[in-house]
Write a protein that holds these residues in place. Sequence first.
Motif, mmCIF file in Angstrom:
data_model
loop_
_atom_site.group_PDB
_atom_site.id
_atom_site.type_symbol
_atom_site.label_atom_id
_atom_site.label_comp_id
_atom_site.label_asym_id
_atom_site.label_seq_id
_atom_site.Cartn_x
_atom_site.Cartn_y
_atom_site.Cartn_z
ATOM 1 N N ALA A 1 0.985 -1.323 0.013
ATOM 2 C CA ALA A 1 0.196 0.133 0.062
ATOM 3 C C ALA A 1 0.812 1.267 -0.015
ATOM 4 N N HIS A 2 1.937 1.303 0.750
ATOM 5 C CA HIS A 2 2.881 2.431 0.793
ATOM 6 C C HIS A 2 3.630 2.679 -0.370
ATOM 7 N N LEU A 3 3.981 1.542 -1.001
ATOM 8 C CA LEU A 3 4.586 1.605 -2.445
ATOM 9 C C LEU A 3 3.865 2.462 -3.526
ATOM 10 N N GLU A 4 2.578 1.817 -3.446
ATOM 11 C CA GLU A 4 1.694 2.355 -4.504
ATOM 12 C C GLU A 4 1.616 3.790 -4.223
ATOM 13 N N MET A 5 1.163 4.132 -3.055
ATOM 14 C CA MET A 5 0.924 5.740 -2.732
ATOM 15 C C MET A 5 2.206 6.412 -3.083
ATOM 16 N N ASN A 6 3.289 5.901 -2.535
ATOM 17 C CA ASN A 6 4.420 6.687 -2.878
ATOM 18 C C ASN A 6 4.697 7.071 -4.341
ATOM 19 N N GLU A 7 4.593 5.944 -5.262
ATOM 20 C CA GLU A 7 4.490 6.102 -6.472
ATOM 21 C C GLU A 7 3.649 7.207 -7.305
ATOM 22 N N PHE A 8 2.377 7.090 -6.727
ATOM 23 C CA PHE A 8 1.279 7.837 -7.219
ATOM 24 C C PHE A 8 1.597 9.349 -6.761
ATOM 25 N N ILE A 9 1.751 9.460 -5.345
ATOM 26 C CA ILE A 9 1.973 10.959 -4.946
ATOM 27 C C ILE A 9 3.079 11.673 -5.398
ATOM 28 N N TYR A 10 4.217 10.907 -5.158
ATOM 29 C CA TYR A 10 5.658 11.691 -5.311
ATOM 30 C C TYR A 10 5.857 11.880 -6.859
ATOM 31 N N ASP A 11 5.244 11.250 -7.804
ATOM 32 C CA ASP A 11 5.621 11.514 -9.250
ATOM 33 C C ASP A 11 4.811 12.715 -9.434
ATOM 34 N N THR A 12 3.455 12.968 -8.938
ATOM 35 C CA THR A 12 2.785 14.049 -9.418
ATOM 36 C C THR A 12 3.249 15.319 -8.772
ATOM 37 N N LEU A 13 3.700 14.926 -7.312
ATOM 38 C CA LEU A 13 4.030 16.343 -6.507
ATOM 39 C C LEU A 13 5.792 16.593 -7.132
ATOM 40 N N ASP A 14 6.568 15.601 -7.521
ATOM 41 C CA ASP A 14 7.810 16.157 -8.097
ATOM 42 C C ASP A 14 7.565 17.066 -9.491
ATOM 43 N N ASN A 15 6.478 16.548 -10.215
ATOM 44 C CA ASN A 15 6.311 17.221 -11.582
ATOM 45 C C ASN A 15 5.722 18.441 -11.134
ATOM 46 N N LEU A 16 5.058 18.853 -10.394
ATOM 47 C CA LEU A 16 4.294 19.748 -9.939
ATOM 48 C C LEU A 16 5.111 20.898 -9.493
ATOM 49 N N PHE A 17 5.963 20.527 -8.558
ATOM 50 C CA PHE A 17 7.014 21.648 -8.006
ATOM 51 C C PHE A 17 8.020 21.980 -8.775
ATOM 52 N N ALA A 18 8.508 21.149 -9.868
ATOM 53 C CA ALA A 18 9.315 21.369 -11.116
ATOM 54 C C ALA A 18 8.577 22.333 -12.012
ATOM 55 N N LYS A 19 7.476 22.177 -12.184
ATOM 56 C CA LYS A 19 6.583 22.835 -13.096
ATOM 57 C C LYS A 19 6.720 24.383 -13.016
ATOM 58 N N THR A 20 6.137 24.629 -11.606
ATOM 59 C CA THR A 20 5.655 25.946 -11.080
ATOM 60 C C THR A 20 6.901 26.641 -10.494
ATOM 61 N N GLY A 21 7.993 25.692 -10.371
ATOM 62 C CA GLY A 21 9.159 26.359 -9.465
ATOM 63 C C GLY A 21 8.951 26.838 -8.308
ATOM 64 N N VAL A 22 7.864 26.249 -7.621
ATOM 65 C CA VAL A 22 7.482 26.650 -6.152
ATOM 66 C C VAL A 22 8.231 25.517 -5.120
ATOM 67 N N SER A 23 8.973 25.924 -4.238
ATOM 68 C CA SER A 23 9.635 25.006 -3.352
ATOM 69 C C SER A 23 8.621 24.312 -2.436
ATOM 70 N N PRO A 24 8.792 23.098 -2.128
ATOM 71 C CA PRO A 24 8.026 22.441 -0.934
ATOM 72 C C PRO A 24 7.928 23.308 0.268
ATOM 73 N N SER A 25 9.281 23.707 0.750
ATOM 74 C CA SER A 25 9.199 24.765 1.894
ATOM 75 C C SER A 25 8.275 25.805 1.758
ATOM 76 N N GLU A 26 7.798 26.349 0.837
ATOM 77 C CA GLU A 26 6.922 27.410 0.638
ATOM 78 C C GLU A 26 5.475 27.058 1.049
ATOM 79 N N ILE A 27 5.205 25.888 0.944
ATOM 80 C CA ILE A 27 3.782 25.480 1.051
ATOM 81 C C ILE A 27 3.226 25.642 2.464
#
Length: 449
Positions: free
Chosen positions: A102-128
């Motif tokens: 369950a964790h591996l599935e969630m990590n794949e789904f969630i981290y893939d989209t978040l990595d792309n989101l932060f890269a696309k917008t240039g917003v740092s995770p520390s700014e959230i």
Amino acid sequence: MDLFMGICLLSLFYAFFGICKLVLQRRDQCCYMLAYECYKAPEERKLNTESSAKIVFRNKNLGLEEYRFLLKTIVSSGLGEETYGPPIVFAGREREPTLADAHLEMNEFIYDTLDNLFAKTGVSPSEIDILAVNVSMFSPVPSLTACIINRYKMREDIKAFNLSGMGCSASLVAVDLVQHLFKSYKDSYAVVVSTESMGPHWYCGKEKSMLLSNCLFRSGSCSMLFTNKKALKHRAIMRLKSAVRVDTGSSDEAYGCCMQVEDEHGNLGFRLTKSLTKAAAQAFSMNLRVLVPKVLPLRELLRYFFAAKLQHKTKSPNLKAGVDHFCIHPGGRAVIDGVGKGLGLSDNDLEPARMALHRFGNTSAAGNWYVLGYMEAKKRLKKGDKILMISLGAGFMCNNCVWEVMKDLDDVNVWKDCIDRYPPQCLLNPFKEKYSWINDEYLSFVRLH
């Protein structure tokens, strides 16, 4: 007389002051979407006709009656040959899922989209400033929000919310939550993550009402970035204009139409009953009563009111007078067709939802964003357009919202490898053509070998 005039002027002054205050408050309550990123699984996890058949035959509990039911459901589902299944099912271990799976599935789904989101917008995770995650059927300790905060080393004062058990409509619950939090937290960034735990909750029994979920639900996820910073208005792709939530859970029939349960043999699954259509229609109708006055211009409201009075019957308002696009949750062909019929929508209006269902399946709470992605990839979304996003989910809930497009949108996003092939000339599923000849003797042979 002078006293009377003074009182009138004072009253007018307070009324004018009140109106100005209300306008300023509303201007200060903006919710802009800066970007969204949908998940697309690896090519080797496409759940086509052949792989679907192998999974079906692997279930030793099924007989010819259940097989025929699955065949009929898959053929009429509206799903195509390129949807994606969870990794544990392709590994053949759906009967023995682990917490690690369950964790591996969630990590794949969630981290893939978040990595792309932060890269696309240039917003740092520390700014959230605000983080909301909605996954209905998996709620570990520490929470999924805690997992994300740990992975991206987010700030200690981040406002984290973990939503579970809210079904396909949970994404708009999270968006509505962000909108309300923005009233208290100024100049903030918010991230919403919407996905579902599929693999560890694959149904391995034979109850027909629970087999339906295996036929419809597929792997998918989406992460979105929002802000109420007015200085970033020029970067926004959409602005949230209104959101309406309805929950009919007080009705036992509506409450029980979508439910995670165990069958008589202890197999855990998701039961979809025949009451689902009725519950969806009632919740949708209640939602529209509140939403329509927020969407339609006054002239259309008056026309609808007088037409209903003169004809002495209730009819659907013409939502196209205030809405340009309809982003319907791709929960299934019956859901899409039912909403379309109720609102008098055309095939062109329903095309994005039908195509999202065909290409990606029912991706639960992430589904609306695949529909939105189709509209954008087809270059349908122009500055000033209004989008009605319609979502239905367990509870039973209907959560709808209206977005205003802030600029012409043309990102091909998760649809980039196939958008030129959509809409296809034929949406027929080849499952029936390839496997309709199978009988009890063949099933017995498969099980023995």
